[in-house]
Motif scaffolding. Structure first.
Motif, PDB file in Angstrom:
ATOM      1  N   LEU A  84     -66.760 -76.188 -48.657  1.00 27.43           N
ATOM      2  CA  LEU A  84     -67.940 -76.060 -48.452  1.00 27.43           C
ATOM      3  C   LEU A  84     -68.661 -73.951 -48.906  1.00 27.43           C
ATOM      4  O   LEU A  84     -69.452 -73.442 -49.595  1.00 27.43           O
ATOM      5  N   ARG A  85     -66.926 -73.005 -49.564  1.00 21.57           N
ATOM      6  CA  ARG A  85     -67.815 -72.064 -50.624  1.00 21.57           C
ATOM      7  C   ARG A  85     -67.936 -72.387 -51.985  1.00 21.57           C
ATOM      8  O   ARG A  85     -69.230 -71.240 -52.051  1.00 21.57           O
ATOM      9  N   GLN A  86     -67.702 -73.089 -52.609  1.00 21.71           N
ATOM     10  CA  GLN A  86     -68.194 -73.444 -53.718  1.00 21.71           C
ATOM     11  C   GLN A  86     -69.904 -74.393 -53.867  1.00 21.71           C
ATOM     12  O   GLN A  86     -70.155 -73.709 -54.857  1.00 21.71           O
ATOM     13  N   PHE A  87     -69.842 -74.651 -52.899  1.00 24.57           N
ATOM     14  CA  PHE A  87     -70.856 -75.556 -52.810  1.00 24.57           C
ATOM     15  C   PHE A  87     -72.379 -74.485 -52.420  1.00 24.57           C
ATOM     16  O   PHE A  87     -73.500 -74.027 -52.834  1.00 24.57           O
ATOM     17  N   PHE A  88     -71.356 -73.302 -50.801  1.00 23.63           N
ATOM     18  CA  PHE A  88     -72.679 -72.532 -51.173  1.00 23.63           C
ATOM     19  C   PHE A  88     -72.195 -71.125 -50.787  1.00 23.63           C
ATOM     20  O   PHE A  88     -73.331 -70.023 -50.965  1.00 23.63           O
ATOM     21  N   GLY A  89     -71.462 -70.823 -51.586  1.00 18.93           N
ATOM     22  CA  GLY A  89     -71.031 -69.233 -52.097  1.00 18.93           C
ATOM     23  C   GLY A  89     -70.919 -68.665 -51.040  1.00 18.93           C
ATOM     24  O   GLY A  89     -70.877 -68.306 -50.618  1.00 18.93           O
ATOM     25  N   ARG A  90     -71.584 -67.394 -50.955  1.00 16.13           N
ATOM     26  CA  ARG A  90     -71.820 -65.750 -50.198  1.00 16.13           C
ATOM     27  C   ARG A  90     -72.575 -66.503 -48.957  1.00 16.13           C
ATOM     28  O   ARG A  90     -71.890 -65.719 -48.260  1.00 16.13           O
ATOM     29  N   GLN A  91     -73.476 -67.275 -49.192  1.00 10.68           N
ATOM     30  CA  GLN A  91     -73.829 -68.054 -47.918  1.00 10.68           C
ATOM     31  C   GLN A  91     -73.030 -67.997 -46.907  1.00 10.68           C
ATOM     32  O   GLN A  91     -73.065 -67.882 -45.749  1.00 10.68           O
ATOM     33  N   TYR A  92     -71.932 -69.323 -47.572  1.00  9.26           N
ATOM     34  CA  TYR A  92     -70.810 -69.601 -46.876  1.00  9.26           C
ATOM     35  C   TYR A  92     -69.487 -68.581 -46.253  1.00  9.26           C
ATOM     36  O   TYR A  92     -69.328 -68.591 -45.604  1.00  9.26           O
ATOM     37  N   THR A  93     -69.969 -67.644 -47.121  1.00 13.81           N
ATOM     38  CA  THR A  93     -68.799 -67.033 -47.024  1.00 13.81           C
ATOM     39  C   THR A  93     -68.975 -65.896 -45.926  1.00 13.81           C
ATOM     40  O   THR A  93     -68.775 -65.567 -44.212  1.00 13.81           O
ATOM     41  N   GLU A  94     -70.833 -65.161 -45.682  1.00 15.98           N
ATOM     42  CA  GLU A  94     -71.428 -64.799 -44.452  1.00 15.98           C
ATOM     43  C   GLU A  94     -71.531 -65.120 -43.716  1.00 15.98           C
ATOM     44  O   GLU A  94     -70.506 -63.978 -42.383  1.00 15.98           O
ATOM     45  N   TYR A  95     -71.531 -66.280 -43.431  1.00 13.50           N
ATOM     46  CA  TYR A  95     -71.492 -67.235 -42.491  1.00 13.50           C
ATOM     47  C   TYR A  95     -70.511 -66.956 -42.038  1.00 13.50           C
ATOM     48  O   TYR A  95     -69.440 -66.844 -40.521  1.00 13.50           O
ATOM     49  N   ALA A  96     -69.064 -66.801 -43.269  1.00 10.58           N
ATOM     50  CA  ALA A  96     -67.434 -67.230 -42.007  1.00 10.58           C
ATOM     51  C   ALA A  96     -66.915 -66.240 -41.203  1.00 10.58           C
ATOM     52  O   ALA A  96     -66.622 -66.387 -40.893  1.00 10.58           O
TER      53      ALA A  96
END
Ligand SMILES: C[S@@+](CC[C@H](N)C(=O)[O-])C[C@H]1O[C@@H](n2cnc3c(N)ncnc32)[C@H](O)[C@@H]1O
Length: 216
Positions: free
Chosen positions: A193-205
């Motif tokens: 998911l971090r590979q697919f969505f990058g910073r967007q996923y990190t911020e969400y997590a």
């Protein structure tokens, strides 16, 4: 000769356990009826939702979610239920505990199905390792409160099935095994998911908890 004796012994043990289970079903029909109804509803609804969101060409019997490990766990639950029901029948007669199990099963189902209905086509039973064109990051609905609501739902549901049968050993066993399974699966799933969505996923997590106790 030895092999034949062992096979006969095994057959006797299995048929004795089956007889015990049958006797338990007659003595406490409500617990076993609720247990099998919970299983039937879970598997049938998972399959139908996969069919609805992904279409017949992408759905196979694997969407019924029967793995060897899962079937083994369910057999262990039924064995514990029949053995304890035979030797300590009073353990199984506290219906208040079974009601708590039913509540956990229903809550688990509701949380999991809310996740599937929110994520829609983005929800797949397997973990995707390549980014599909139409795969969007879902952060709305129940995903605002938990990053892994479908896992939280299954965690509650599976423990609930054992609370419903008042199986103390399997309650502990299921809790430990499903917790370990999901804590590892989340690490693996989030790597992609971090590979697919990058910073967007990190911020969400960073802002939303996993939903599984003690898993960040
Ligand atoms: C079995 S679903 C589980 C989804 C999520 N872990 C949950 O518990 O609700 C696994 C698939 O969902 C995808 N997925 C997980 N979280 C997602 C999200 N927030 N948005 C979109 N897809 C997600 C993963 O890429 C994977 O292919």
């Amino acid at each position: 000769m030895m092999k034949t004796v062992n096979a006969c012994f095994l057959y006797d043990q299995i048929s004795a356990s089956f007889d015990k289970l049958l006797a338990m079903a007659i003595a406490h029909p409500a617990q076993l009826i609720c247990f099998f109804a919970a299983l039937f509803f879970f598997h049938a609804s998972e399959f139908l939702l996969a069919l609805f969101f992904h279409g017949p060409s992408k759905v196979s019997s694997s969407s019924l979610l029967f793995s060897k490990q899962y079937l083994f766990a369910m057999v262990c639950g039924l064995l514990e239920y029949s053995i304890e029901g035979t030797f300590v029948p009073e353990l199984k007669s506290n219906m208040q505990i079974s009601y708590i199990g039913v509540a956990l099963v229903i809550t688990g189902e509701a949380v999991r199905k809310a996740a599937i209905l929110t994520a829609r086509q983005n929800f797949t039973h397997d973990i995707k390792i390549f980014h599909r064109e139409n795969h969007e990051l879902v952060t709305r609905g129940i995903y605002r409160f938990f990053r892994h609501p479908s896992y939280l739902g299954f965690f509650l549901w599976s423990i609930g099935t054992q609370v419903l049968l008042i199986n103390p050993l399997c309650i502990v066993g299921y809790t430990l095994v499903t917790w370990r399974y999901f804590s590892q699966r989340i690490l693996y799933e989030e790597f992609f998911l971090r590979q697919f969505f990058g910073r967007q996923y990190t911020e969400y997590a960073n802002r939303v908890s996993s939903g599984i106790p003690f898993v960040k």
